[in-house]
Design an enzyme around this catalytic site. Structure first.
Site, PDB file in Angstrom:
ATOM      1  N   ILE A 123      -3.212  49.868 -22.552  1.00 53.69           N
ATOM      2  CA  ILE A 123      -3.841  49.207 -23.688  1.00 53.69           C
ATOM      3  C   ILE A 123      -2.996  49.410 -24.949  1.00 53.69           C
ATOM      4  O   ILE A 123      -3.436  49.163 -26.054  1.00 53.69           O
ATOM      5  CB  ILE A 123      -5.295  49.690 -23.933  1.00 53.69           C
ATOM      6  CG1 ILE A 123      -5.373  51.214 -24.086  1.00 53.69           C
ATOM      7  CG2 ILE A 123      -6.208  49.211 -22.823  1.00 53.69           C
ATOM      8  CD1 ILE A 123      -6.757  51.727 -24.490  1.00 53.69           C
ATOM      9  N   ASN A 124      -1.771  49.903 -24.756  1.00 55.12           N
ATOM     10  CA  ASN A 124      -0.752  50.158 -25.779  1.00 55.12           C
ATOM     11  C   ASN A 124      -0.988  51.489 -26.476  1.00 55.12           C
ATOM     12  O   ASN A 124      -0.742  52.520 -25.876  1.00 55.12           O
ATOM     13  CB  ASN A 124      -0.632  49.018 -26.779  1.00 55.12           C
ATOM     14  CG  ASN A 124       0.728  49.035 -27.471  1.00 55.12           C
ATOM     15  OD1 ASN A 124       1.730  49.337 -26.840  1.00 55.12           O
ATOM     16  ND2 ASN A 124       0.775  48.715 -28.748  1.00 55.12           N
ATOM     17  N   THR A 145      -1.023  54.393 -21.996  1.00 55.11           N
ATOM     18  CA  THR A 145      -0.584  53.852 -20.708  1.00 55.11           C
ATOM     19  C   THR A 145      -0.888  54.848 -19.605  1.00 55.11           C
ATOM     20  O   THR A 145      -0.881  56.058 -19.828  1.00 55.11           O
ATOM     21  CB  THR A 145       0.933  53.563 -20.732  1.00 55.11           C
ATOM     22  OG1 THR A 145       1.233  52.728 -21.847  1.00 55.11           O
ATOM     23  CG2 THR A 145       1.396  52.897 -19.459  1.00 55.11           C
ATOM     24  N   ASP A 148       3.551  45.224 -29.373  1.00 55.38           N
ATOM     25  CA  ASP A 148       4.700  45.443 -28.506  1.00 55.38           C
ATOM     26  C   ASP A 148       5.807  44.407 -28.691  1.00 55.38           C
ATOM     27  O   ASP A 148       6.898  44.566 -28.152  1.00 55.38           O
ATOM     28  CB  ASP A 148       4.265  45.442 -27.035  1.00 55.38           C
ATOM     29  CG  ASP A 148       4.194  46.848 -26.463  1.00 55.38           C
ATOM     30  OD1 ASP A 148       4.336  47.805 -27.246  1.00 55.38           O
ATOM     31  OD2 ASP A 148       3.996  46.991 -25.244  1.00 55.38           O
ATOM     32  N   ARG A 198       0.035  41.290 -17.245  1.00 55.69           N
ATOM     33  CA  ARG A 198       0.280  41.713 -18.621  1.00 55.69           C
ATOM     34  C   ARG A 198      -0.507  40.814 -19.567  1.00 55.69           C
ATOM     35  O   ARG A 198      -0.713  39.616 -19.309  1.00 55.69           O
ATOM     36  CB  ARG A 198       1.771  41.584 -18.905  1.00 55.69           C
ATOM     37  CG  ARG A 198       2.225  41.894 -20.333  1.00 55.69           C
ATOM     38  CD  ARG A 198       2.399  43.351 -20.535  1.00 55.69           C
ATOM     39  NE  ARG A 198       3.262  43.638 -21.695  1.00 55.69           N
ATOM     40  CZ  ARG A 198       3.072  44.656 -22.504  1.00 55.69           C
ATOM     41  NH1 ARG A 198       2.062  45.485 -22.300  1.00 55.69           N
ATOM     42  NH2 ARG A 198       3.888  44.889 -23.512  1.00 55.69           N
ATOM     43  N   SER A 226       7.869  45.084 -22.225  1.00 55.29           N
ATOM     44  CA  SER A 226       7.243  46.339 -21.818  1.00 55.29           C
ATOM     45  C   SER A 226       8.248  47.183 -21.053  1.00 55.29           C
ATOM     46  O   SER A 226       9.124  46.658 -20.362  1.00 55.29           O
ATOM     47  CB  SER A 226       6.026  46.061 -20.922  1.00 55.29           C
ATOM     48  OG  SER A 226       5.545  47.257 -20.326  1.00 55.29           O
ATOM     49  N   SER A 227       8.123  48.498 -21.176  1.00 59.06           N
ATOM     50  CA  SER A 227       8.972  49.419 -20.416  1.00 59.06           C
ATOM     51  C   SER A 227       8.355  49.794 -19.073  1.00 59.06           C
ATOM     52  O   SER A 227       8.975  50.526 -18.300  1.00 59.06           O
ATOM     53  CB  SER A 227       9.227  50.693 -21.232  1.00 59.06           C
ATOM     54  OG  SER A 227       9.935  50.408 -22.420  1.00 59.06           O
ATOM     55  N   GLY A 235       5.444  54.697 -23.089  1.00 59.39           N
ATOM     56  CA  GLY A 235       6.101  53.711 -23.934  1.00 59.39           C
ATOM     57  C   GLY A 235       7.558  53.513 -23.556  1.00 59.39           C
ATOM     58  O   GLY A 235       7.907  53.391 -22.388  1.00 59.39           O
TER      59      GLY A 235
END
Length: 551
Positions: free
Chosen positions: A370-371, A351, A393, A79, A408-409, A435
């Site tokens: 990369i969000n 994602t 995030d 990450r 993060s999920s 997300g």
């Protein structure tokens, strides 16, 4: 192109990558006697070319890896991290998109996974994607939608328009041909020289300069110091007859464990879907589980790093799920829950997930991000790399600290049947993109396949729900049964998401409720499915084969 039929054992393994061409590239690595990790990395590199809005080497990745020769499961956390200059007010300046960029970990993650489990040469993993980027390909629906959604941004930024626009400055559309010659050249250099070229080599100063030009402050030292985190004993828990392995905090694995523990206490089985009354009760319990889990998630995010492991072990225990969650839940009402107000900095959408089972029984679940779509919207004009905006995030500004990883999920999950031989233990490899919806989408597919008895194709295609506390809304996909939805409206603020991903009311729900990629073992059969919500399907003639794979 070979055909897989239900009455023979498929011995080359399968890859579900959300893209037909990338699934095929990963599968080709398995046919070359590559490992599950080789297949995963090659497929990831392909996805970073085919769907550059979702992931790439300017982002971060998390692997869950099962080694059939040892029977052990590990995770690799690559990450992104906040740079050493990070502060809690740095993300407020929208005129400097470079400030949103966290130190990328993607390549270091690939490197460590390959060193530990690779069979093929590092260079060989890059070759298909280099060719794809140089030669070009037709834009698929997922990339086309992302370009259209970000049309104004792309048109207003020359560096993006140079890649995603026609010469007349109109954006590219589905089935147009796109090429990434600069990214291909960068991949060539990384293939020859390894990941060090990015972190402490000839590309490093270029990367630092590109980010600085957009207002960012990642330094040469930030890149040089980056190290992925290896956990040789992945977070694991048992639900029913299977053992689940997931990444721990700051990822979504603990939340997924809590959700499944809560729902398992209700004795989930095919009878839950046998009548309308049972379905209504089951979805009520699922939604309440998601809402309670959302409250616990807020508490988890606030934990100090020194205390987070103890908190996670408690939250995934059977006693916690029963006493603190399931007991207060009621079947005839929804419980009012408190939740800390959040300042959502940006909606995450960039994602990708892929799942692999190899011929030797090894497996990989891996999620990369990369969000947001196209990350920070910063693309290097010299290397073709699109950089993340993962500092968005951090749910609360006070949590932004130098070197810290944002929550993060992402929940790449491997499910084992420990009663089987090591080369047959993998029952399911599953994960999602989307997300905060990742965990709820993954849980529902697991329920559909392992508990409700759906075949894998139906398990993934079935309309989904998602609920959380901030905002306190319950999202329901198109084609969800109207009678059940009508009942749920008595208790929940229902927001409809139609088949095109647009709201039917004056709200702004997610485009889809997650996109799930899964591979399963059913006896001697291996089945793979890529979520049609992302335009994905598996190559080969596997539709009938996968429909036959039901409990």
């Amino acid at each position: 192109m070979p055909t897989v039929t239900p009455d023979v054992k498929y011995e080359k393994g399968l890859v579900a990558a959300g893209s037909e061409i990338c699934s095929e590239i990963g599968r080709d690595m398995l046919k070359r006697k590559g490992s599950a990790v080789d297949a995963a990395i090659a497929a990831l590199l392909c996805v970073s070319v085919v769907n550059p809005h979702s992931m790439g080497i300017g982002g971060g990745v998390v692997f869950t890896i099962y080694n059939a020769s040892t029977g052990r499961v590990e995770t690799i956390d690559a990450r992104e991290t906040a740079p050493m200059s990070a502060s809690n007010n740095m993300i407020e300046n929208e005129s400097k998109p470079g400030l949103l960029i966290a130190v990328p970990g993607e390549l270091r993650g690939y490197e460590l996974a390959h060193k530990r489990h690779g069979r093929l040469k590092w260079k060989e993993l890059f070759e298909p994607s280099i060719k794809l980027a140089f030669d070009g390909f037709k834009i698929d629906s997922a990339l086309a939608k992302a370009i259209q959604k970000n049309k104004n941004t792309i048109l207003g930024k020359k560096s993006l328009c140079d890649v995603f626009c026609h010469p007349n400055n109109t954006t590219l559309r589905e089935n147009d041909t796109i090429r990434f010659p600069k990214l291909a050249a960068t991949y060539c250099r990384i293939a020859e020289e390894g990941a060090n070229i990015f972190y402490s080599g000839s590309l490093t100063q270029t990367i630092v300069d590109d980010i600085k030009a957009e207002g960012g402050n990642i330094t040469h030292q930030d890149l040089k110091d980056y190290e992925p985190a290896l956990n040789e004993s992945a977070l694991n828990f048992t639900v029913g007859k299977y053992m689940y392995f997931v990444p721990g905090a700051p990822f979504g694995g603990p939340l997924l464990a809590l959700m499944l523990k809560i729902l398992n206490g209700y004795g989930m089985s095919s009878s839950n879907m046998s009548t309308d009354g049972n379905k209504i009760l089951t979805y009520h319990r699922i939604i309440e589980t998601f809402r309670f889990a959302s409250q616990v998630e807020g508490e988890l995010i606030e934990q100090h790093p020194d205390h987070v492991n103890a908190f996670v072990q408690n939250m995934i225990s059977d006693d916690y799920a029963a006493a603190f969650i399931r007991n207060p839940m009621k079947d005839d009402t929804n419980k009012q829950l408190s939740n800390k107000e959040e300042h959502i900095l940006c909606k995450d959408a960039g994602t990708s997930h892929l799942s692999v089972i190899a011929d030797d029984g090894s497996a990989v679940a891996v999620t990369s991000s990369i969000n947001r779509h196209f990350g920070s919207k910063v693309i290097s004009q010299s290397t073709g790399i699109i950089f993340n905006d993962q500092l968005c995030d951090f749910r609360y500004a006070h949590l932004i600290k130098p070197g810290r990883k944002p929550p993060s999920s992402m929940s790449p999950t491997i499910i084992l049947d420990k009663g089987k031989p090591k080369n047959e233990q993998v029952k399911m490899v599953v994960g999602a993109s989307g997300g905060r919806i990742i965990t709820s989408a993954t849980v529902q597919v697991i329920l559909n396949y392992l508990f409700f008895g759906y075949n894998l194709q139906k398990a993934i295609k079935e309309p989904r729900v998602h609920s959380q506390l901030n905002p306190d809304k319950t999202f329901v996909e198109d084609h969800f049964e109207e009678d059940i939805k009508k009942h749920l409206k008595k208790y929940y603020n229902i927001v409809d998401v139609d088949s095109t991903g647009n709201p039917n009311v004056n709200e702004r729900p997610p485009v889809f409720l997650g996109k799930v990629q899964a591979v399963v073992r059913q006896g001697e059969k291996i089945c793979a499915e890529s979520d049609p919500r992302k335009g994905g399907h598996i190559p080969l003639d596997t539709d009938d084969y996968c429909r036959d794979c039901s409990e």
